[in-house]
Design an enzyme around this catalytic site. Structure first.
Site, short mmCIF file in Angstrom:
data_model
loop_
_atom_site.label_atom_id
_atom_site.label_comp_id
_atom_site.label_asym_id
_atom_site.label_seq_id
_atom_site.Cartn_x
_atom_site.Cartn_y
_atom_site.Cartn_z
N THR A 71 11.29 72.23 48.23
CA THR A 71 10.88 71.77 46.90
C THR A 71 9.44 72.10 46.59
OG1 THR A 71 12.26 69.85 47.47
CG2 THR A 71 11.07 69.79 45.36
N HIS A 126 14.95 64.70 43.67
CA HIS A 126 15.95 64.80 44.73
C HIS A 126 17.26 64.12 44.31
CE1 HIS A 126 13.12 66.58 47.41
NE2 HIS A 126 12.40 65.49 47.60
N ARG A 149 18.71 75.09 51.26
CA ARG A 149 18.23 75.61 52.55
C ARG A 149 19.30 75.40 53.61
NH1 ARG A 149 12.99 72.90 55.71
NH2 ARG A 149 12.62 74.59 57.21
N MET A 263 -0.98 78.22 51.47
CA MET A 263 -0.75 76.92 50.85
C MET A 263 -1.34 75.80 51.71
SD MET A 263 3.06 77.16 49.16
CE MET A 263 3.05 75.42 48.71
#
Length: 319
Positions: A71, A126, A149, A263
């Site tokens: 996500t 979610h 995933r 990141m």
């Protein structure tokens, strides 16, 4: 940032600052809504409000997924696409996590979202498909990106993530997370965890619910492993779906900025509360780490369960 905040009504400025200071709830409990047992920290009341009353604007983007399936990575990729001018880019980095997750408190955040000086908003969730007003979202010509995933890495990642949160000190999570890998695994495949699903349901049921919308032109399925395999290709697919024009140089820049290493580095130096929470969310971002945990029998069992559940779909996983 201050200039953009000053554009908000005073009460909204206060709310924005309050949310920016909050961590995850310290005394989380699981609640139920329409028979779905919610993940502690998420609010059935806010989810219900969102279904009935949340405003939807053309061009909004909703990133939906089962927990620990990519996500935050997908969010960052899309954020880099949509917010390329300096002011929007800076504001988007400072948006509190709970403001960007549909089912997190408070309900008042939706009024704040409507006031943010962003042409296109990004929301995450979610929630299973039945708890999201998909018709209203797509009729407004907003976009939904569903991220999935391989389930074996998801199972491991959820254990590592949940064990860092206050939920580990609350039942029923406490016993299920602290009883060793084998018992944890059994609870997962039995659908015992409160994961916004009905009792007995888990990840394959979440996929099936959203798969019903696979042919909706405003819904796009993004695969974590395919993004790991060829991120520039998947960025171009997302850009086409979101009606964003990107040059090859811009695709390269987004690809570089959205490597896991970069990141993590940006989160470490950002200093915002959102970044602190994202640092908990982001662990390794690898494919195949499950092999260090699963027995052969457990691996085969997951294979069988997903093959049975997803038999009528074209969803395939890379392990």
């Amino acid at each position: 940032m201050e200039q953009m905040l000053n554009m908000l009504p005073p009460e909204m400025q206060v709310l924005m600052k309050q949310m920016s200071l909050k961590d995850f709830p310290q005394n989380p409990t699981s609640k139920s809504y329409k028979g779905h047992n919610f993940i502690p920290m998420f609010s059935p009341e806010v989810a219900e409000y969102a279904y009935d009353k949340m405003s939807v604007k053309e061009g909004d983007v909703y990133i939906v997924s089962y927990p620990k399936t990519g996500t935050n990575w997908t969010y960052e990729i899309i954020r880099q696409m949509l917010y390329r001018d300096p002011m929007s880019e800076e504001l988007s980095k400072r948006i509190p996590l709970q403001l960007g997750v549909i089912e997190m408190e408070p309900c008042e955040k939706f009024a704040l979202l409507d006031k943010l000086p962003l042409q296109r908003r990004i929301m995450g969730s979610h929630l299973p498909a039945e708890l999201v007003n998909v018709d209203r979202i797509t009729k407004a010509n907003a976009k939904i990106v569903y991220v999935y995933r391989n389930p074996k890495d998801q199972i491991v990642s959820w254990l590592k993530f949940a064990s860092k949160l206050p939920v580990v000190n609350e039942e029923p999570m406490k016993s299920m997370l602290n009883s060793g890998w084998d018992k944890y695994f059994e609870h997962v495949v039995a659908g015992d965890f409160p994961m916004n699903m009905k009792p007995g349901q888990w990840y394959p049921d979440h996929i099936l619910g959203w798969y019903k919308h696979r042919d909706n032109k405003n819904v796009h399925f993004a695969c974590f492993e395919e993004m790991k395999q060829d991120l520039p290709r998947e960025i171009k697919k997302l850009a086409d779906f979101l009606d964003v024009s990107l040059s090859n140089d811009e695709v390269d820049k987004i690809t570089e900025a959205c490597t896991f290493a970069n990141m993590k580095k940006n989160i470490a130096t950002d200093g915002s509360n959102r970044s602190k929470i994202l640092d908990i969310n982001m662990r390794k971002g690898e494919v195949g780490g499950w092999k260090n945990y699963f027995t052969v029998a457990q691996s085969e069992r997951v294979d069988t369960l997903f093959k049975e559940k997803l038999a009528e779909t074209d969803i395939r996983f890379t392990y």
